[in-house]
Design an enzyme around this catalytic site. Sequence first.
Site, PDB file in Angstrom:
ATOM      1  N   SER A  13       0.853  -1.159  -0.144  1.00 52.43           N
ATOM      2  CA  SER A  13       0.098   0.039   0.091  1.00 52.43           C
ATOM      3  C   SER A  13       0.744   1.214   0.141  1.00 52.43           C
ATOM      4  CB  SER A  13      -1.242  -0.044   1.264  1.00 52.43           C
ATOM      5  OG  SER A  13      -2.007   0.808   1.118  1.00 52.43           O
TER       6      SER A  13
ATOM      7  N   ASP B 152      -9.438  -5.670  -4.779  1.00 45.82           N
ATOM      8  CA  ASP B 152      -9.115  -4.266  -3.957  1.00 45.82           C
ATOM      9  C   ASP B 152      -9.956  -3.330  -4.292  1.00 45.82           C
ATOM     10  OD1 ASP B 152      -7.542  -2.201  -2.956  1.00 45.82           O
ATOM     11  OD2 ASP B 152      -5.681  -2.990  -3.154  1.00 45.82           O
TER      12      ASP B 152
ATOM     13  N   HIS C  38      -8.210  -4.984  -0.244  1.00 42.16           N
ATOM     14  CA  HIS C  38      -6.902  -4.336   0.203  1.00 42.16           C
ATOM     15  C   HIS C  38      -6.137  -5.051   1.025  1.00 42.16           C
ATOM     16  CE1 HIS C  38      -4.027  -0.969  -0.683  1.00 42.16           C
ATOM     17  NE2 HIS C  38      -4.148  -0.741   0.616  1.00 42.16           N
TER      18      HIS C  38
END
Length: 392
Positions: free
Chosen positions: A175, A339, A372
């Site tokens: 991320s 995601d 995610h």
Amino acid sequence: MRNSLIALGLASAMVQSALAYDGLVQKQSFDYPGPFTTVSGATIRQVKVGYESLGKLDAAGSNAILIPHFFSGSSHFAGRYKADDKAPGYWDGLVGPGKALDTDKYFLISVDTLCNINTKDGITVTTGPASTDPDTGKPYAMHFPEVQIHDFVTVQKALLDKLGVKKLHAVMGASMGSLQSYEWAATYPAMVERLIAVIPAAQIDAYGIERVRHWGDIVKLDPNWKQGDYYGGPEPIDGLIMAFKVLSLDTLAPEWGDASFGRKWADPAKDPAKAWDNQYAVEAAADAAATARAKATDADNLICLERANELFTVGGKDSLEEGLKAIKAKTLLLPSHNDHLLFPEATRHVRDLLQAQGTPVEYHELDGPMGHVNGVVGMGQAAGIVQKFLTE
């Protein structure tokens, strides 16, 4: 992230404890040498950040793997601070002798970012709005200079130089950690041999800018925020609670809710249809997790950190294609198939651009119900892929 909705009954998604790194880690601190100049030209007189490392740097200074952390994380990627800690670092199952991140082969290091939101936990070391401005003796608050992902990389580079790191065998981040990883590969192409971008983004697009801006804007609605000058008084906890509920849901996929809660009631005796304050189990769990997370977070740091994410473009180029041209490192892309924050379609586009420019690239999608968050709690499934990539 690790302390938000991930905590809601997701232990089964974690790598089994029997596979965990069996060791203690220590937080260390690094003082940046002299005043720090941000990419935008502002000066911060004193910068201090924390870092954690495992393994040993070889004589050539070439076996290091840098692990930049995600938005709500810290440099605590593996191990425990004390034997009785409830939870280890977030990628604990990948780390240890003979594992993907082999501590017998590699020197693993991670650094707390500037404006880290965990500044209140008593362990994380960071410089940001909650830090004392040496010119005033008071917290910087929202007078803290704007910082960007490139600034995080600059601080990390100074630390690695001090430690004697000459080459990075790999940079590997999830991320926001992937933003830093891309920036490393674009800024120091001769130093970075491999790039592993997990649940990644090589640029924050218009949709992503608006998504992350919501997190900070929600905090600003709390009357206790007071334009950031709340230090010494009531903090904007209500705003932070709501921000974390939104942030957490942004990082999860619909499959997570069905797998973890379904439509169960929080209290079997209290039907949500009978009273407005009777909750479903998912609502009660989200409230509890967000409240705990909010109490451990500095609001101004969160706002400044989400701003750094908004501003990110790889290599500082407005054109994604131009920014990627500087990257020469062999690249492994690991997006999550479901995601809803950083979409896999965008990573496929990055893959195609890297391939077109001749940069070696592999692409694999992570599975799981977590969206995610698959890139944090579900990384055990990619251990073999990572290990093979690092040894080739």
